[in-house]
Write a protein that holds these residues in place. Structure first.
Motif, PDB file in Angstrom:
ATOM      1  N   ASP A  67      13.225 -20.330 121.503  1.00  0.00           N
ATOM      2  CA  ASP A  67      13.201 -21.450 120.559  1.00  0.00           C
ATOM      3  C   ASP A  67      12.070 -22.421 120.877  1.00  0.00           C
ATOM      4  OD1 ASP A  67      15.346 -20.523 119.123  1.00  0.00           O
ATOM      5  OD2 ASP A  67      16.823 -21.583 120.339  1.00  0.00           O
ATOM      6  N   GLU A  81       7.654 -23.351 119.768  1.00  0.00           N
ATOM      7  CA  GLU A  81       6.960 -24.411 119.034  1.00  0.00           C
ATOM      8  C   GLU A  81       6.117 -25.300 119.944  1.00  0.00           C
ATOM      9  OE1 GLU A  81       9.607 -27.256 117.316  1.00  0.00           O
ATOM     10  OE2 GLU A  81      11.088 -27.008 118.914  1.00  0.00           O
ATOM     11  N   ARG A  82       6.309 -25.181 121.254  1.00  0.00           N
ATOM     12  CA  ARG A  82       5.491 -25.972 122.178  1.00  0.00           C
ATOM     13  C   ARG A  82       4.010 -25.616 122.062  1.00  0.00           C
ATOM     14  NH1 ARG A  82       8.879 -25.390 127.853  1.00  0.00           N
ATOM     15  NH2 ARG A  82      10.774 -26.483 127.198  1.00  0.00           N
ATOM     16  N   GLN A 122       1.508 -25.758 120.211  1.00  0.00           N
ATOM     17  CA  GLN A 122       1.059 -26.392 118.978  1.00  0.00           C
ATOM     18  C   GLN A 122      -0.408 -26.114 118.646  1.00  0.00           C
ATOM     19  OE1 GLN A 122       2.547 -28.238 116.393  1.00  0.00           O
ATOM     20  NE2 GLN A 122       4.339 -27.264 117.292  1.00  0.00           N
ATOM     21  N   THR A 150      12.313 -22.252 114.780  1.00  0.00           N
ATOM     22  CA  THR A 150      11.299 -23.179 115.291  1.00  0.00           C
ATOM     23  C   THR A 150       9.878 -22.658 115.130  1.00  0.00           C
ATOM     24  OG1 THR A 150      11.692 -22.228 117.492  1.00  0.00           O
ATOM     25  CG2 THR A 150      12.802 -24.304 116.985  1.00  0.00           C
ATOM     26  N   ILE A 151       9.715 -21.368 114.824  1.00  0.00           N
ATOM     27  CA  ILE A 151       8.370 -20.832 114.637  1.00  0.00           C
ATOM     28  C   ILE A 151       7.674 -21.530 113.472  1.00  0.00           C
ATOM     29  CG2 ILE A 151       8.945 -18.945 113.028  1.00  0.00           C
ATOM     30  CD1 ILE A 151       7.011 -17.192 114.703  1.00  0.00           C
ATOM     31  N   SER A 152       8.466 -22.033 112.539  1.00  0.00           N
ATOM     32  CA  SER A 152       7.893 -22.727 111.377  1.00  0.00           C
ATOM     33  C   SER A 152       7.230 -24.045 111.761  1.00  0.00           C
ATOM     34  CB  SER A 152       8.979 -22.987 110.330  1.00  0.00           C
ATOM     35  OG  SER A 152       9.985 -23.842 110.846  1.00  0.00           O
ATOM     36  N   SER A 153       7.499 -24.544 112.974  1.00  0.00           N
ATOM     37  CA  SER A 153       6.894 -25.802 113.435  1.00  0.00           C
ATOM     38  C   SER A 153       5.522 -25.601 114.068  1.00  0.00           C
ATOM     39  CB  SER A 153       7.825 -26.483 114.451  1.00  0.00           C
ATOM     40  OG  SER A 153       9.069 -26.803 113.861  1.00  0.00           O
ATOM     41  N   MET A 154       5.067 -24.344 114.131  1.00  0.00           N
ATOM     42  CA  MET A 154       3.748 -24.066 114.708  1.00  0.00           C
ATOM     43  C   MET A 154       2.710 -24.264 113.603  1.00  0.00           C
ATOM     44  SD  MET A 154       4.815 -20.736 117.005  1.00  0.00           S
ATOM     45  CE  MET A 154       3.264 -20.647 117.907  1.00  0.00           C
ATOM     46  N   LYS A 155       2.359 -25.503 113.374  1.00  0.00           N
ATOM     47  CA  LYS A 155       1.567 -25.895 112.201  1.00  0.00           C
ATOM     48  C   LYS A 155       0.146 -25.347 112.210  1.00  0.00           C
ATOM     49  CE  LYS A 155       5.018 -28.220 110.586  1.00  0.00           C
ATOM     50  NZ  LYS A 155       5.797 -27.632 109.471  1.00  0.00           N
TER      51      LYS A 155
END
Length: 334
Positions: free
Chosen positions: A216, A219-220, A222, A240-245
């Motif tokens: 999870d 996402e760190r 970034q 949380t992969i969706s938070s890798m902008k």
């Protein structure tokens, strides 16, 4: 009686003299042999040094030692006379080990020893504080020393196709400049915490390992823009992969994925994604394209496929809600 005593004493004295002479002669012979061996070693090292000097070139202002497809199982200590070297490119030379004196090459910027038979990385590697690229792919390395974390200038690290590396020391998260990391074709079962905490990492290849799931905390990463995870055993993706902008390339072919997280449609920077050869629950067909090759590409792994799949998944979920069918029974039907 006294004559016998005198005779025996004389014999013993002569014997002792001869024993001393023989001992001294043996010692002299030993010293001579050692001297001759030393001369041979000096001569061999001079010959090696001459051969090494012939392999030194200058490219783009760098002093480079370049050897390929020759037999150099070990590197002679005379190499230390070339400590001005900034780059080693030693490929397919049968090199068995990185010399212990590697730390004395303080000018090294690139160390490329790929396609050899190296089994370990010496702790002295940590003394190379100017090193920017370390390429050790296609070797037989099993472990990575924590001293590598002292290579503060390291930007590129390649350990692909060593086949037996399964973890990295936590200290490697201190590589603050590392942007490129290749760990493909090894024995990793998860992304190491050290990798998740590398602050500057932009490009990561962990294809052909034994990953079963992604943490999870993925996402760190970034700053990551490219992530290769092909040929693993990943069964699902964390939301949380969706938070890798910043992620723009994501390769997930040949895994065991059964679904695509709906939130992945929020990844607006994603430009290329590959879901080829996964047992996804839904069969999705894209609208036909005029170009047959383009249509096949879109069907199998394109970004449009992902968005269409998510839309179909959402539609299927709405149908489930309307028919008040239990989620468990829908999952079972696939």
């Amino acid at each position: 009686m006294s004559e016998n005593v005198v005779s025996t004493g004389a014999v013993n004295a002569v014997k002792e003299v001869w024993e001393k002479r023989i001992k001294k002669l043996n010692e002299d012979l030993k010293r001579e042999k050692e001297f001759q061996q030393k001369l041979v070693r000096i001569w061999e090292e001079r010959v090696c040094l001459t051969k090494l000097r012939e392999k030194v070139t200058k490219e783009d202002g760098r002093v480079i030692l370049k050897i390929e497809k020759e037999e150099w199982k070990t590197l002679p200590s005379s190499l230390l006379k070339l400590n001005q070297l900034q780059e080693w490119q030693l490929h397919r030379i049968g090199l068995l080990k990185i010399p212990e004196f590697i730390g004395r090459f303080q000018n090294l910027i690139v160390l490329d020893l790929s396609r050899n038979t190296i089994s370990e990385i010496p702790r002295g590697i940590g003394l190379l504080t100017r090193l920017q690229e370390l390429i050790l792919s296609y070797n037989r390395i099993k472990t990575v020393p924590m001293e590598l974390s002292y290579c503060a200038s390291l930007e590129k690290l390649e350990l692909a196709v060593n086949r037996d590396i399964s973890d990295l020391p936590q200290e490697l998260s201190n590589l603050l400049k590392l942007t490129h990391l290749d760990l493909s074709m090894n024995l990793f079962t998860t992304i190491p915490p050290a990798v998740l905490n590398m602050p500057a990492l932009e490009w990561l290849d962990m294809g052909s390992n034994r990953l079963k799931q992604l943490p999870d905390t993925i996402e760190r990463m970034q700053n990551l823009h490219t992530l290769w995870l092909q040929r693993n055993e990943i069964t699902c993706l964390p939301e949380t992969i969706s938070s890798m902008k910043n992620l723009s390339t994501l390769v997930l072919s040949n895994n065991k994925l059964q679904d695509i997280p709906v939130r992945m449609e929020e990844m607006t920077n994603l430009r290329f994604v590959n879901f080829r050869d996964n047992p996804l629950k839904l069969e999705v067909t894209l609208p036909p394209s005029e170009n047959i090759d383009e249509e096949e590409e879109r069907e199998l792994f394109g970004l449009q496929f992902m968005h269409t799949y998510i839309q179909e998944s959402r539609r299927a979920g709405n149908q489930v809600n309307c028919s008040t069918t239990s989620p468990n029974s829908i999952d079972a039907d696939g």
